[in-house]
Design a protein around this motif. Structure first.
Motif, short mmCIF file in Angstrom:
data_model
loop_
_atom_site.label_atom_id
_atom_site.label_comp_id
_atom_site.label_asym_id
_atom_site.label_seq_id
_atom_site.Cartn_x
_atom_site.Cartn_y
_atom_site.Cartn_z
N GLN A 1 3.24 -4.47 6.74
CA GLN A 1 2.71 -4.62 8.10
C GLN A 1 2.84 -3.29 8.84
O GLN A 1 3.62 -2.42 8.44
N THR A 2 2.07 -3.16 9.91
CA THR A 2 2.12 -1.91 10.69
C THR A 2 3.18 -1.97 11.78
O THR A 2 3.73 -0.94 12.16
N GLU A 3 3.45 -3.18 12.30
CA GLU A 3 4.52 -3.33 13.28
C GLU A 3 5.83 -3.52 12.51
O GLU A 3 5.97 -4.49 11.74
N VAL A 4 6.78 -2.64 12.71
CA VAL A 4 7.98 -2.65 11.88
C VAL A 4 9.24 -2.50 12.72
O VAL A 4 9.23 -1.89 13.79
N ASP A 5 10.31 -3.10 12.19
CA ASP A 5 11.65 -2.87 12.73
C ASP A 5 12.31 -1.79 11.88
O ASP A 5 12.23 -1.81 10.65
N CYS A 6 12.96 -0.86 12.54
CA CYS A 6 13.59 0.27 11.84
C CYS A 6 15.09 0.26 12.08
O CYS A 6 15.57 -0.17 13.13
N ALA A 7 15.81 0.75 11.08
CA ALA A 7 17.27 0.83 11.20
C ALA A 7 17.77 2.07 10.48
O ALA A 7 17.31 2.38 9.37
N PHE B 1 22.55 8.08 19.45
CA PHE B 1 23.23 6.82 19.16
C PHE B 1 22.28 5.64 18.97
O PHE B 1 22.72 4.51 18.81
N ILE B 2 20.97 5.88 18.98
CA ILE B 2 20.01 4.82 18.70
C ILE B 2 20.06 4.49 17.22
O ILE B 2 19.88 5.35 16.37
N GLN B 3 20.33 3.23 16.92
CA GLN B 3 20.46 2.81 15.53
C GLN B 3 19.31 1.91 15.07
O GLN B 3 18.95 1.92 13.89
N GLU B 4 18.76 1.10 15.97
CA GLU B 4 17.69 0.18 15.62
C GLU B 4 16.61 0.23 16.70
O GLU B 4 16.91 0.39 17.89
N TRP B 5 15.35 0.07 16.30
CA TRP B 5 14.23 0.04 17.24
C TRP B 5 13.01 -0.54 16.54
O TRP B 5 12.97 -0.66 15.32
N SER B 6 12.03 -0.90 17.32
CA SER B 6 10.76 -1.41 16.80
C SER B 6 9.65 -0.44 17.16
O SER B 6 9.66 0.17 18.24
N THR B 7 8.70 -0.29 16.25
CA THR B 7 7.60 0.65 16.47
C THR B 7 6.43 0.26 15.58
O THR B 7 6.43 -0.82 14.98
N VAL B 8 5.44 1.11 15.51
CA VAL B 8 4.30 0.86 14.63
C VAL B 8 4.09 2.06 13.72
O VAL B 8 4.38 3.21 14.08
N ILE B 9 3.59 1.77 12.52
CA ILE B 9 3.22 2.83 11.58
C ILE B 9 1.87 3.38 12.01
O ILE B 9 0.90 2.63 12.15
N THR B 10 1.80 4.68 12.24
CA THR B 10 0.55 5.29 12.71
C THR B 10 -0.29 5.87 11.59
O THR B 10 -1.50 6.05 11.76
N SER B 11 0.32 6.17 10.44
CA SER B 11 -0.45 6.67 9.30
C SER B 11 0.39 6.59 8.03
O SER B 11 1.62 6.51 8.10
N ALA B 12 -0.30 6.57 6.91
CA ALA B 12 0.36 6.61 5.60
C ALA B 12 -0.26 7.76 4.81
O ALA B 12 -1.48 7.91 4.77
N ILE B 13 0.60 8.56 4.20
CA ILE B 13 0.16 9.75 3.48
C ILE B 13 0.72 9.71 2.07
O ILE B 13 1.93 9.50 1.89
N GLU B 14 -0.12 9.91 1.08
CA GLU B 14 0.35 9.91 -0.30
C GLU B 14 0.45 11.34 -0.80
O GLU B 14 -0.56 12.05 -0.93
N HIS B 15 1.69 11.79 -1.03
CA HIS B 15 1.94 13.11 -1.60
C HIS B 15 2.26 12.97 -3.08
O HIS B 15 2.40 11.86 -3.60
#
Length: 390
Positions: free
Chosen positions: A77-83, A11-25
């Motif tokens: 940015q690396t610090e992001v809000d997610c929904a 039931f978690i809908q929103e949270w804040s976290t950080v991006i740890t890596s970016a991968i280009e496929h």
């Protein structure tokens, strides 16, 4: 490794976290997060969608136990809000929990185990280890599964060791030997599953079985749960209401009224066919009477007749004359070329040789050919060309 919040709570809908890596496929950009509630594809359940830092999440996959999020573009940015798209997530929870309960009911009532599960965007299916199911059995299963919903049995999930799992009444053992997650419906079943689920059967709302069909030695049952079942019911009510207004009758009499209407339509079509037959006979004689002594072809452009009508007319005319026939439908931009068999040319070969120059497509036999054109201008140009060739 990403902390999987969907295991802590669905039931978690929103949270804040950080991006740890970016991968280009090859198919786009993926990011990993320190923690995520986005559920990846797995176990028959589609992935979640939503946003990361305001950027759309297009896909979520699991690779080597790492959750990869495909994004429309890399967040700034690396610090992001997610929904999470909650409507999509809750729909998946209703369908998946409904599947567990439905599978348990089929197993209890008919010893029919579920061999596969598919959750689509419009409906869900399970394949049962059974060669067939009767309408009565489907109705009984639907009654029972909804009774279990009304009992509002709790649904909980937890991780167990291999030793703890061995003590549980699991029908099917999981492929993994560690991080084994169990989804338990109180008093109904224990199932090894990594998906997201509602907290109690009451939140499934409703399960409606749509149909069953044979599928590679099994029976495939198609069903809807919760919001999907309600939406389908509302659609059906709207359709019935519109039919009731259209036929000026109550819903109980709609089928009788449709039956009478179908019979009326059949009689009308029979009368219309007889009139058309008579009209074609009159028209055929008129065309022959109007043909001059030196006529080389009988021609007709009709504003109302279809290709089928022209073919019927051609059959009558070729029985009465040896002259070739060139008929054109302005209603459908289609042409017919025919003769009785006495002419020295092939209708099909003539069309094959000349249609390309007028964007026409078609063909036929030596005695009858038909063609269609993308526009009236093309059809008329071909007609004018063809009439000069005979």
């Amino acid at each position: 490794m990403t902390k999987k919040l969907y295991y802590d709570s669905a039931f978690i809908q929103e949270w804040s976290t950080v991006i740890t890596s970016a991968i280009e496929h090859e198919d786009g950009i993926y990011v990993t997060l320190a923690k995520t509630a986005f559920y990846p594809h797995g176990g028959g359940q589609p992935c979640d969608t939503g946003t990361i830092g305001g950027i759309a999440v297009l896909d979520v996959v699991l690779e080597a136990q790492e959750v990869l999020h495909k994004v429309a573009q890399l967040p700034g940015q690396t610090e992001v809000d997610c929904a999470i798209d909650w409507a999509r997530r809750f729909d998946h929870m209703q369908q998946h929990s409904g599947q567990h309960l439905l599978s348990a009911v089929f197993l209890k009532l008919y010893q029919a185990a579920t061999v596969s599960f598919h959750l689509g965007s419009d409906y869900a299916t399970i394949d049962l280890d059974r060669s067939e199911l009767s309408a009565a059995e489907l109705a009984e299963a639907e009654q029972e599964v909804n009774r279990q919903i009304y009992l509002n049995r709790s649904i909980v999930s937890y991780f167990v060791t291999a030793e703890e799992m061995a003590k549980l009444p699991l029908l099917k053992l999981p492929k993994v030997t560690e991080d084994i997650r169990i989804v338990e419906i109180e008093g109904v079943e224990h199932n090894a599953c990594g998906g997201t689920h509602v907290a109690a059967t009451g939140a499934i709302g409703l399960i409606k079985l749509l149909r069953s069909e044979k599928q590679k030695g099994h029976v495939r049952v198609t069903f809807l749960c919760g919001g999907r079942a309600l939406a389908a019911f509302n659609d059906h009510v709207q359709i019935i209401s519109q039919l009731s207004v259209k036929f000026n009758t109550g819903k109980e009499e709609i089928m009788d009224r449709i039956g009478k209407w179908e019979q009326e339509q059949k009689l009308m079509q029979m009368e219309l066919a007889a009139v058309r037959e008579q009209n074609d006979s009159y028209l055929a004689r008129e065309l022959l009477a109007a043909a001059e002594a030196d006529s080389r072809v009988i021609r007709l452009i009709s504003d109302t007749r279809t290709l089928k009508d022209l073919q019927s007319l051609a059959a009558k005319l070729t029985a009465l004359t040896d002259l070739p026939l060139l008929l054109l439908s302005a209603a459908e931009n289609k042409a017919v070329l025919a003769h009785s068999g006495s002419a020295e040319f092939s209708c099909g070969a003539f069309f094959k040789a000349h249609l390309g120059g007028y964007q026409g497509k078609g063909g036929g036999s030596d005695k009858l050919a038909q063609a269609g054109f993308p526009s009236w201008e093309d059809a008329l140009a071909f007609y004018n060309f063809a009439k000069e060739q005979f």
